[in-house]
Design a protein around this motif. Structure first.
Motif, PDB file in Angstrom:
ATOM      1  N   TYR A  32       0.863  -1.044   0.000  1.00 14.68           N
ATOM      2  CA  TYR A  32       0.041  -0.110  -0.074  1.00 14.68           C
ATOM      3  C   TYR A  32       1.065   1.140  -0.024  1.00 14.68           C
ATOM      4  N   ILE A  33       0.452   2.027  -0.946  1.00 18.89           N
ATOM      5  CA  ILE A  33       1.331   3.474  -1.013  1.00 18.89           C
ATOM      6  C   ILE A  33       0.484   4.613  -0.883  1.00 18.89           C
ATOM      7  N   THR A  34       0.948   5.369  -0.160  1.00 20.77           N
ATOM      8  CA  THR A  34       0.046   6.499   0.153  1.00 20.77           C
ATOM      9  C   THR A  34       1.056   7.963   0.144  1.00 20.77           C
ATOM     10  N   GLY A  35       0.522   9.106  -0.273  1.00 21.22           N
ATOM     11  CA  GLY A  35       1.553  10.268  -0.467  1.00 21.22           C
ATOM     12  C   GLY A  35       0.787  11.609  -0.748  1.00 21.22           C
ATOM     13  N   THR A  36       1.174  12.410  -0.644  1.00 19.28           N
ATOM     14  CA  THR A  36       0.594  13.838  -1.047  1.00 19.28           C
ATOM     15  C   THR A  36       1.888  14.634  -1.773  1.00 19.28           C
ATOM     16  N   GLN A  37       1.322  15.212  -2.736  1.00 20.14           N
ATOM     17  CA  GLN A  37       2.151  16.307  -3.379  1.00 20.14           C
ATOM     18  C   GLN A  37       1.459  17.685  -3.758  1.00 20.14           C
ATOM     19  N   THR A  38       2.270  18.708  -3.543  1.00 23.17           N
ATOM     20  CA  THR A  38       1.718  20.273  -3.953  1.00 23.17           C
ATOM     21  C   THR A  38       2.157  20.642  -5.254  1.00 23.17           C
ATOM     22  N   VAL A  39       0.995  20.894  -5.963  1.00 25.60           N
ATOM     23  CA  VAL A  39       1.346  21.623  -7.597  1.00 25.60           C
ATOM     24  C   VAL A  39       0.451  22.795  -7.684  1.00 25.60           C
ATOM     25  N   ASN A  40       1.240  23.856  -7.999  1.00 24.35           N
ATOM     26  CA  ASN A  40       0.644  25.156  -7.919  1.00 24.35           C
ATOM     27  C   ASN A  40      -0.115  25.421  -6.997  1.00 24.35           C
ATOM     28  N   GLY A  41       0.072  25.185  -5.905  1.00 26.43           N
ATOM     29  CA  GLY A  41      -0.867  25.592  -4.691  1.00 26.43           C
ATOM     30  C   GLY A  41      -1.918  24.446  -4.298  1.00 26.43           C
ATOM     31  N   GLN A  42      -1.998  23.540  -5.292  1.00 22.56           N
ATOM     32  CA  GLN A  42      -3.071  22.410  -5.057  1.00 22.56           C
ATOM     33  C   GLN A  42      -2.708  21.212  -4.697  1.00 22.56           C
ATOM     34  N   GLN A  43      -2.937  20.466  -3.484  1.00 20.61           N
ATOM     35  CA  GLN A  43      -2.662  19.428  -3.144  1.00 20.61           C
ATOM     36  C   GLN A  43      -3.179  17.986  -3.666  1.00 20.61           C
ATOM     37  N   LEU A  44      -2.213  17.023  -4.117  1.00 18.54           N
ATOM     38  CA  LEU A  44      -2.778  15.912  -4.610  1.00 18.54           C
ATOM     39  C   LEU A  44      -2.403  14.784  -3.681  1.00 18.54           C
ATOM     40  N   LYS A  45      -3.449  13.909  -3.480  1.00 15.98           N
ATOM     41  CA  LYS A  45      -3.338  12.694  -2.479  1.00 15.98           C
ATOM     42  C   LYS A  45      -3.452  11.475  -3.294  1.00 15.98           C
ATOM     43  N   LEU A  46      -2.401  10.690  -3.133  1.00 17.19           N
ATOM     44  CA  LEU A  46      -2.360   9.350  -3.662  1.00 17.19           C
ATOM     45  C   LEU A  46      -2.645   8.146  -2.899  1.00 17.19           C
ATOM     46  N   ASP A  47      -3.440   7.118  -3.136  1.00 21.31           N
ATOM     47  CA  ASP A  47      -3.829   5.905  -2.305  1.00 21.31           C
ATOM     48  C   ASP A  47      -3.771   4.968  -3.475  1.00 21.31           C
ATOM     49  N   ALA A  48      -2.774   3.795  -3.221  1.00 20.37           N
ATOM     50  CA  ALA A  48      -2.676   2.894  -4.348  1.00 20.37           C
ATOM     51  C   ALA A  48      -2.220   1.590  -3.560  1.00 20.37           C
ATOM     52  N   SER A  49      -2.569   0.406  -4.251  1.00 18.73           N
ATOM     53  CA  SER A  49      -2.103  -0.995  -3.901  1.00 18.73           C
ATOM     54  C   SER A  49      -1.576  -1.808  -4.962  1.00 18.73           C
ATOM     55  N   LEU A  50      -0.727  -2.665  -4.766  1.00 18.88           N
ATOM     56  CA  LEU A  50       0.071  -3.569  -5.725  1.00 18.88           C
ATOM     57  C   LEU A  50       0.229  -4.798  -5.104  1.00 18.88           C
ATOM     58  N   GLU A  51      -0.297  -5.717  -5.841  1.00 14.93           N
ATOM     59  CA  GLU A  51      -0.367  -7.387  -5.424  1.00 14.93           C
ATOM     60  C   GLU A  51       0.669  -7.671  -6.260  1.00 14.93           C
ATOM     61  N   THR A  52       1.700  -8.326  -5.573  1.00 18.41           N
ATOM     62  CA  THR A  52       2.844  -9.080  -6.626  1.00 18.41           C
ATOM     63  C   THR A  52       3.342 -10.587  -5.841  1.00 18.41           C
ATOM     64  N   ARG A  53       3.837 -11.003  -6.848  1.00 15.94           N
ATOM     65  CA  ARG A  53       4.314 -12.627  -6.468  1.00 15.94           C
ATOM     66  C   ARG A  53       5.856 -12.409  -6.665  1.00 15.94           C
ATOM     67  N   HIS A  54       6.752 -12.981  -5.701  1.00 14.58           N
ATOM     68  CA  HIS A  54       8.085 -12.925  -5.570  1.00 14.58           C
ATOM     69  C   HIS A  54       8.761 -14.039  -5.789  1.00 14.58           C
ATOM     70  N   LYS A  55       9.966 -14.499  -6.424  1.00 16.82           N
ATOM     71  CA  LYS A  55      10.735 -15.427  -6.393  1.00 16.82           C
ATOM     72  C   LYS A  55      12.117 -14.937  -5.521  1.00 16.82           C
ATOM     73  N   ILE A  56      12.414 -15.825  -4.718  1.00 17.62           N
ATOM     74  CA  ILE A  56      13.693 -15.412  -3.781  1.00 17.62           C
ATOM     75  C   ILE A  56      14.657 -16.442  -4.014  1.00 17.62           C
ATOM     76  N   GLU A  57      16.038 -16.204  -4.237  1.00 21.43           N
ATOM     77  CA  GLU A  57      16.867 -17.251  -4.396  1.00 21.43           C
ATOM     78  C   GLU A  57      18.180 -16.572  -3.662  1.00 21.43           C
ATOM     79  N   ASN A  58      18.900 -17.468  -2.738  1.00 16.50           N
ATOM     80  CA  ASN A  58      20.062 -16.992  -2.019  1.00 16.50           C
ATOM     81  C   ASN A  58      19.927 -15.486  -1.780  1.00 16.50           C
ATOM     82  N   ASN A  59      18.682 -15.466  -1.047  1.00 14.19           N
ATOM     83  CA  ASN A  59      18.367 -14.159  -0.145  1.00 14.19           C
ATOM     84  C   ASN A  59      18.221 -13.011  -0.929  1.00 14.19           C
TER      85      ASN A  59
END
Length: 281
Positions: free
Chosen positions: A134-161
């Motif tokens: 889950y990723i959240t954040g804000t950013q001000t552009v030209n005096g206006q605030q942008l708000k982000l709400d995001a999610s990403l589901e991912t599969r990972h393969k791990i070898e040798n740490n």
């Protein structure tokens, strides 16, 4: 962008910059988290994915450590968990990951990351884990605030740490701006078969009353270069409370970003969802 002069709280420059932020914030999504643990501590006779409750404490601890490194914009702290041979379903490499994260965090220093483990499974060469970030954040552009709400589901393969492979399962993100941005409900399947017809609806939930509603839909292929290119947006005056489109999937397996931008007098809402095109086997 047509008709923007009728919306004094949503000037053209804000919509342009906001859409650029929407696409550049997608860069955040390929920072998804695997784990680096002592693989010899795991029972290798497990055939099925195990629940998060059964995961070793070291696994959960490393997830927290990577979240902390990402939130602190510590690129080296994150990349230590990625193999030099790292590959990604979107065509990314360890080098492009480093470049893009450096650029992203320079532009957007206020992103916060939180990862949950969905399942884990020992495999012959190491471990496979599925997470939701889950990723959240804000950013001000030209005096206006942008708000982000995001999610990403991912599969990972791990070898040798180290993480050697990542595959995106699902992706959703939403950016809002203004005092009263539209509340938008998205109807889009998470995956379709090659060549299949599909519907995409972005529906405004509250009554518009006397407000004008502008909107647009973008359909883009998911590529490594696509994380860093910003398309233009042509808004149109809408006759109904949302955008309703019918599309057809490519004839070969791939992934696409489907985005909607909706603008009313009180604000802007921008949403993106990933559509996976997979063989129907």
């Amino acid at each position: 962008m047509r008709y923007l002069s009728t919306l004094p709280t949503a000037p053209m420059c804000l919509v342009l910059v906001a859409k650029s932020r929407l696409k550049s914030w997608k860069t955040a999504f390929f920072l998804t988290f695997g784990v680096a643990i002592a693989l010899n501590q795991l029972p290798l006779n497990r055939a099925d994915a195990a629940t998060p409750e059964t995961a070793p404490a070291a696994l959960k601890q490393v997830l927290t450590q990577i979240d902390t490194a990402a939130t602190n914009k510590n690129v080296a702290g994150v990349l230590q968990y990625y193999s030099p041979k790292f590959t990604h379903s979107d065509g990314l490499t360890r080098q492009t990951l480093e470049q893009s994260l450096t650029q992203l965090w320079k532009q957007h220093p206020q992103l916060t990351y939180r990862t949950e483990l969905k399942s884990w499974q020992p495999i012959a060469s190491g471990i496979q884990a599925e997470t939701v970030t889950y990723i959240t954040g804000t950013q001000t552009v030209n005096g206006q605030q942008l708000k982000l709400d995001a999610s990403l589901e991912t599969r990972h393969k791990i070898e040798n740490n180290q993480i050697v492979r990542q595959d995106v399962i699902a992706e959703n993100n939403r950016i809002t701006s203004g005092q009263n941005p539209p509340s938008v409900k998205i109807n889009l399947p998470s995956q379709v078969r090659p060549g299949q017809e599909f519907s995409f609806d972005a529906i405004v939930q509250e009554p518009l009353e006397n407000d004008l509603l502008l909107g647009s839909v973008l359909e883009e292929p998911v590529t490594a270069n696509g994380y860093l290119t910003f398309p233009t947006v042509d808004l149109e005056l809408l006759s109904s409370g949302g955008v309703f489109k019918v599309g057809r999937a490519p004839k070969t397996p791939t992934s696409q970003w489907i985005s909607a931008v909706l603008v009313r007098h009180g604000g802007i809402t921008m949403v993106t969802q990933r559509l996976r095109v997979v063989d129907g086997k």
